[in-house]
Scaffold this motif. Structure first.
Motif: not given
Ligand code: ZN
Length: 122
Positions: A9-14
């Protein structure tokens, strides 16, 4: 501990953050001066983002690039902050896990669907 894959989710959010920032930049080009103040304010209040997000999350975020982009950006920053804190995926209202399907469609969600509905009074 939660079962949330916060790295995913960190990657999705970034990625989402880049898209929204790009949209905001495009918006500013089309409407010079109309959004600058609020964007800078958002950048300066990172310590308060979590609270801000909690206060504003009651409104359903219609993810259309435009008037809600800054709000989405704040939500994304708050979600990234919760990843750092290790509280990502946990409802800020009741402390239970937010459904994975909800996070997949709205990765910056800070309330579970029950709390969100209650918040909206529906
Ligand atoms: Zn909840």
């Amino acid at each position: 501990m939660t079962s949330i894959d916060s790295e995913h989710f960190r990657e999705v959010l970034l990625e989402e953050r880049r898209r929204v920032e790009h949209a905001l930049a495009t918006l500013r080009d089309e409407h010079p001066g109309s959004l600058d103040e609020e964007v800078e304010e958002t950048a300066d209040t990172s310590d308060n983002l979590a609270e801000t997000a909690t206060a504003t999350v009651g409104r359903e975020i219609d993810y259309t690039l435009g008037e809600n982009s800054e709000e989405v950006l704040a939500q994304i920053d708050a979600a990234l902050g919760r990843i750092e804190e290790g509280t990502y995926g946990t409802c800020v209202g009741c402390g239970r896990e937010i459904a994975l399907g909800r996070l997949e469609t709205q990765p910056w969600a800070s309330l579970c669907i029950d709390c969100k509905r209650r918040d909206e009074g529906t």
